[in-house]
Design an enzyme around this catalytic site. Structure first.
Site, PDB file in Angstrom:
ATOM      1  N   CYS A 163      -2.292  -4.692  -3.160  1.00  9.79           N
ATOM      2  CA  CYS A 163      -1.310  -3.931  -2.573  1.00  9.79           C
ATOM      3  C   CYS A 163      -0.037  -3.746  -3.078  1.00  9.79           C
ATOM      4  O   CYS A 163       0.767  -2.981  -2.405  1.00  9.79           O
ATOM      5  CB  CYS A 163      -1.033  -4.668  -0.909  1.00  9.79           C
ATOM      6  SG  CYS A 163      -2.774  -5.171  -0.256  1.00  9.79           S
ATOM      7  N   HIS A 295       6.847  -3.922   3.831  1.00 14.07           N
ATOM      8  CA  HIS A 295       5.569  -3.975   3.405  1.00 14.07           C
ATOM      9  C   HIS A 295       4.655  -3.784   4.719  1.00 14.07           C
ATOM     10  O   HIS A 295       4.058  -3.129   5.099  1.00 14.07           O
ATOM     11  CB  HIS A 295       5.143  -5.389   2.975  1.00 14.07           C
ATOM     12  CG  HIS A 295       3.696  -5.530   2.476  1.00 14.07           C
ATOM     13  ND1 HIS A 295       2.994  -4.537   1.725  1.00 14.07           N
ATOM     14  CD2 HIS A 295       2.721  -6.324   2.819  1.00 14.07           C
ATOM     15  CE1 HIS A 295       1.917  -4.605   1.432  1.00 14.07           C
ATOM     16  NE2 HIS A 295       1.351  -5.869   2.166  1.00 14.07           N
ATOM     17  N   GLU A 306       7.521 -11.706   6.603  1.00 15.56           N
ATOM     18  CA  GLU A 306       8.363 -10.935   5.911  1.00 15.56           C
ATOM     19  C   GLU A 306       9.730 -10.773   6.589  1.00 15.56           C
ATOM     20  O   GLU A 306      10.800 -10.452   6.034  1.00 15.56           O
ATOM     21  CB  GLU A 306       7.647  -9.280   5.875  1.00 15.56           C
ATOM     22  CG  GLU A 306       8.554  -8.385   5.194  1.00 15.56           C
ATOM     23  CD  GLU A 306       7.858  -6.904   4.922  1.00 15.56           C
ATOM     24  OE1 GLU A 306       6.798  -6.730   5.571  1.00 15.56           O
ATOM     25  OE2 GLU A 306       8.427  -6.273   4.289  1.00 15.56           O
ATOM     26  N   LYS A 327       3.581   2.378   7.075  1.00 15.79           N
ATOM     27  CA  LYS A 327       2.059   2.214   7.189  1.00 15.79           C
ATOM     28  C   LYS A 327       1.519   2.586   8.407  1.00 15.79           C
ATOM     29  O   LYS A 327       0.517   2.741   8.876  1.00 15.79           O
ATOM     30  CB  LYS A 327       1.848   0.876   6.893  1.00 15.79           C
ATOM     31  CG  LYS A 327       1.909   0.474   5.398  1.00 15.79           C
ATOM     32  CD  LYS A 327       1.452  -0.892   5.012  1.00 15.79           C
ATOM     33  CE  LYS A 327       1.398  -1.144   3.315  1.00 15.79           C
ATOM     34  NZ  LYS A 327       2.817  -1.603   3.066  1.00 15.79           N
ATOM     35  N   PHE A 391      -2.176  -9.433  -1.341  1.00 12.38           N
ATOM     36  CA  PHE A 391      -3.141 -10.482  -1.475  1.00 12.38           C
ATOM     37  C   PHE A 391      -3.083 -11.153  -2.900  1.00 12.38           C
ATOM     38  O   PHE A 391      -2.963 -10.455  -3.916  1.00 12.38           O
ATOM     39  CB  PHE A 391      -4.450 -10.010  -1.273  1.00 12.38           C
ATOM     40  CG  PHE A 391      -4.760  -9.860   0.230  1.00 12.38           C
ATOM     41  CD1 PHE A 391      -3.946 -10.348   1.363  1.00 12.38           C
ATOM     42  CD2 PHE A 391      -6.160  -9.170   0.600  1.00 12.38           C
ATOM     43  CE1 PHE A 391      -4.576 -10.327   2.576  1.00 12.38           C
ATOM     44  CE2 PHE A 391      -6.490  -9.380   1.712  1.00 12.38           C
ATOM     45  CZ  PHE A 391      -5.625  -9.983   2.980  1.00 12.38           C
TER      46      PHE A 391
END
Lengths: 404, 94
Positions: A163, A295, A306, A327, A391
Site C-alpha cells: 500500500c 493512510h 495512525e 480512501k 502491510f
C-alpha cells in the site's frame, strides 16, 4: 546544488473521477465512489462493495491490439500518464526525453490477467493460457508502457511495497529530480484489483468491510478495495517557472521507514519515524503542517495507530491540523493509493479546500483528530503531508508545499 | 458442547499455532499463547476448512477465549446439521 521540485502535471483515473478535474470536483463534493462490485462475481463473499472505475471502456483509450497486451492496471497507468503530461504542457526535446525518469508503484500488478489464466487451466481444464499472460502480469508493465507510448528512453522502474508503493515511487522520483539526476519525472502508480482470486485472498484476511469504508469513525468495519491510477509530472522548480508552467505545488520532503515488527500489524513508532524523516527532509516544522491526507484505511488496526502516531509527531498541533482519509471516497487502491492521495492533496491545495472523510458517523476517542467529517471545508493549505503505511510495515510519507 | 467438537477445535488451534496440545485449556485467552489478530484469522480459516462452515466476521470479532470459539463452532456445526431437516420440513409444508 539541490533543485526545488515542482508538480506541474497531474493525471487521475479512479472511482470518483475518470479525469483529474472530475476527481477534484468529487473530492470537494465529498462524493463516495463505493458501490457493488461488478468486475468479479462476489456472490457468497463476506463483502460485495468496492470502488471501481465506472464507465471505463478500454477501447476509448487503446486500440484493440493494445488491449490484448496491456492489463487493466497498466492501462490506468498509461491513461494517468497521458493526462499528466498533457496537463504539464512540457515540450519534449531529445535531451529532455533521455533525462526523464519514470517510477511507478504497483502492488497487485497484472494479477487479474494471471488469475484468468490460472482459472483457464485449473478450473476449465484448458491446456494453455494466453501467450501475453507474462507481459500483462508483470508489475513494471505500467512503467514500460508509459516509456514506449511517450517515447521516454531514460531510467524507468517499478516499486512494489504493497500500500506504500506509489508513495515510495514518488519519493524516489522526487529525490532524483532534487539531486539533478533527472530533469523531469513521471511518478505515481496504478492498480486493478477486482478479480475473483485476488478478492478471495482479501476476503480471507478479514479486513474488508461488508458495507462501506468509514475511516476514523467508531463504527468502522474495515477497508474497501479500490482501483485506478494517478501520475504526477515533477520538474525542477526553476525550469518550470522559466517555461511558464502551471505549478500545483512543490514536493519538499519524503520520509521512509520499516516497522521491523509484524507482517500485518502496524506500529506507532514506524509511521512516527517516517513522518519525522519527511518533515526533516522538507526542513519544515511540524507546527507548519495544515493538512494530512491520512493512510486512513478504516480498519481496526490502522486508524487508532495512525492517530497515535500523528499525536506523537505533532504534539498539541495534532489538535489544530486537519486530517482526512480520501480512501472513504476512492477506496483503498493499494499500489496506486499514494499517487491518488498525493494528487488529491495537490488539487486540494490548488482549489483551497480540505477533502472530507466520507461515511463518518461516530466519534472515536481513539481517533481524536479533526477528520473533516463528510463535508469539505474551504481552507488555504500551505503545507501538507500524505501518508502511506503498508502491510509488511513499510512506510512512506510525502510533504507538499504550495507556493506562496 | 460436544466433546468431539471441543477436541477438534483444540487440535486445530494447536496445529495452526504450533502449540503443544496439552497446554491448551478451554478458558485460555489467546493473548496467553502469544496469538495476535493474524493468528486468529489463520485459526478461523483452519476451523472453516475442518468443519466446512463459514464463520461470519461479526461473530469472529466477539470471540475472546477458546471456550467462546468452541461454542461458536458448535453453533455453526449444529446449524449445518439442522439444514437438511429444515429443508425437508419446508417441503412438507408446501
Amino acid at each position: 546544488m539541490p533543485q526545488r521540485v515542482a508538480v506541474t502535471g497531474i493525471g487521475v483515473i479512479c472511482a470518483i473521477g475518470n479525469t483529474r478535474e472530475e476527481f477534484a470536483r468529487s473530492l470537494r463534493d465529498g462524493r463516495c465512489g463505493i458501490g457493488e462490485i461488478t468486475l468479479a462475481d462476489v456472490s457468497g463473499f463476506r463483502f460485495r462493495n468496492g470502488a471501481e472505475v465506472r464507465g471505463y471502456l478500454p477501447e476509448q483509450h487503446f486500440d484493440a491490439k493494445q488491449i490484448d497486451i496491456i492489463d487493466r492496471f497498466a492501462q490506468f497507468a498509461a491513461i494517468a500518464a497521458r493526462e499528466a503530461v498533457a496537463d504539464s504542457g512540457v515540450v519534449w526535446t531529445d535531451e529532455l526525453r533521455e533525462r526523464c525518469v519514470i517510477v511507478t508503484g504497483a502492488c497487485v500488478g497484472g494479477q487479474t490477467t494471471e488469475d484468468q489464466g490460472f482459472w483457464d487451466v485449473y478450473k476449465l481444464g484448458k491446456t494453455r493460457v494466453h501467450p501475453m499472460t507474462i507481459p500483462r502480469t508483470m508489475a513494471n508493465a505500467g512503467a514500460s508502457y508509459i516509456s514506449m507510448e511517450l517515447e521516454l528512453p531514460g531510467p524507468a522502474w517499478t516499486v512494489s511495497t504493497a500500500c506504500s508503493s506509489s508513495n515510495h515511487a514518488i519519493g524516489q522520483a522526487f529525490r532524483m529530480v532534487r539531486a539533478g539526476d533527472a530533469d523531469i519525472a513521471l511518478a505515481g502508480g496504478s492498480e486493478a484489483t477486482f478479480s475473483f482470486g485476488i478478492l478471495k485472498a482479501w476476503e480471507a484476511m478479514r479486513v474488508v468491510s461488508g458495507e462501506t469504508c468509514r475511516p476514523f469513525s467508531k463504527d468502522r468495519t474495515g477497508m474497501i478495495l479500490g482501483e485506478g491510477g494517478a501520475m504526477l509530472v515533477l520538474e525542477p522548480l526553476d525550469r518550470a517557472v522559466a517555461r511558464g508552467a502551471n505549478i500545483y505545488c512543490e514536493i519538499v520532503g519524503a520520509g521512509m521507514s520499516a516497522d521491523a515488527h509484524h507482517i500485518t500489524q502496524p506500529t506507532v513508532e514506524g509511521p512516527v519515524r517516517a513522518m519525522r524523516m519527511a518533515l526533516k527532509d522538507a526542513g519544515v516544522a511540524a507546527e507548519s503542517i495544515d493538512y494530512i491526507n491520512a493512510h486512513g484505511t478504516g480498519t481496526e488496526a490502522n486508524d487508532p495507530t495512525e492517530t497515535a502516531a500523528i499525536h506523537e509527531v505533532f504534539g498539541a498541533h495534532a489538535g489544530r491540523l486537519a486530517v482526512s482519509s480520501t480512501k472513504s471516497m476512492h477506496g483503498h487502491t493499494l499500489g496506486a493509493a499514494g499517487a491518488i492521495e498525493a494528487a488529491a492533496t495537490a488539487l486540494a491545495m490548488r482549489d483551497g479546500f480540505l477533502p472530507p472523510t466520507a461515511n463518518y458517523r461516530v466519534a472515536d476517542p481513539r481517533c481524536d483528530l479533526d477528520v473533516v467529517p463528510n463535508e469539505s471545508r474551504t481552507a488555504n493549505i500551505r503545507w501538507a503531508m500524505s501518508n502511506s503505511f503498508a502491510f509488511g510495515g513499510l512506510n512512506a510519507v510525502l510533504v507538499l508545499s504550495r507556493l506562496p | 458442547m460436544s466433546a468431539s467438537v471441543t477436541e477438534q477445535v483444540l487440535d486445530v488451534i494447536a496445529a495452526t499455532q504450533r502449540i503443544p496440545r496439552e497446554k491448551l485449556t478451554l478458558d485460555g485467552r489467546f493473548e496467553e499463547f502469544g496469538m495476535d489478530s493474524m493468528d486468529a484469522v489463520n485459526i478461523l480459516f483452519a476451523l472453516e476448512e475442518k468443519f466446512d462452515i463459514t464463520i461470519p466476521d461479526e461473530a469472529a470479532k466477539q470471540i475472546r477465549n477458546i471456550r467462546e470459539m468452541v461454542e461458536g463452532v458448535q453453533k455453526l456445526v449444529d446449524a449445518k446439521a439442522g439444514e437438511p431437516q429444515a429443508a425437508e420440513s419446508g417441503q412438507a409444508a408446501q
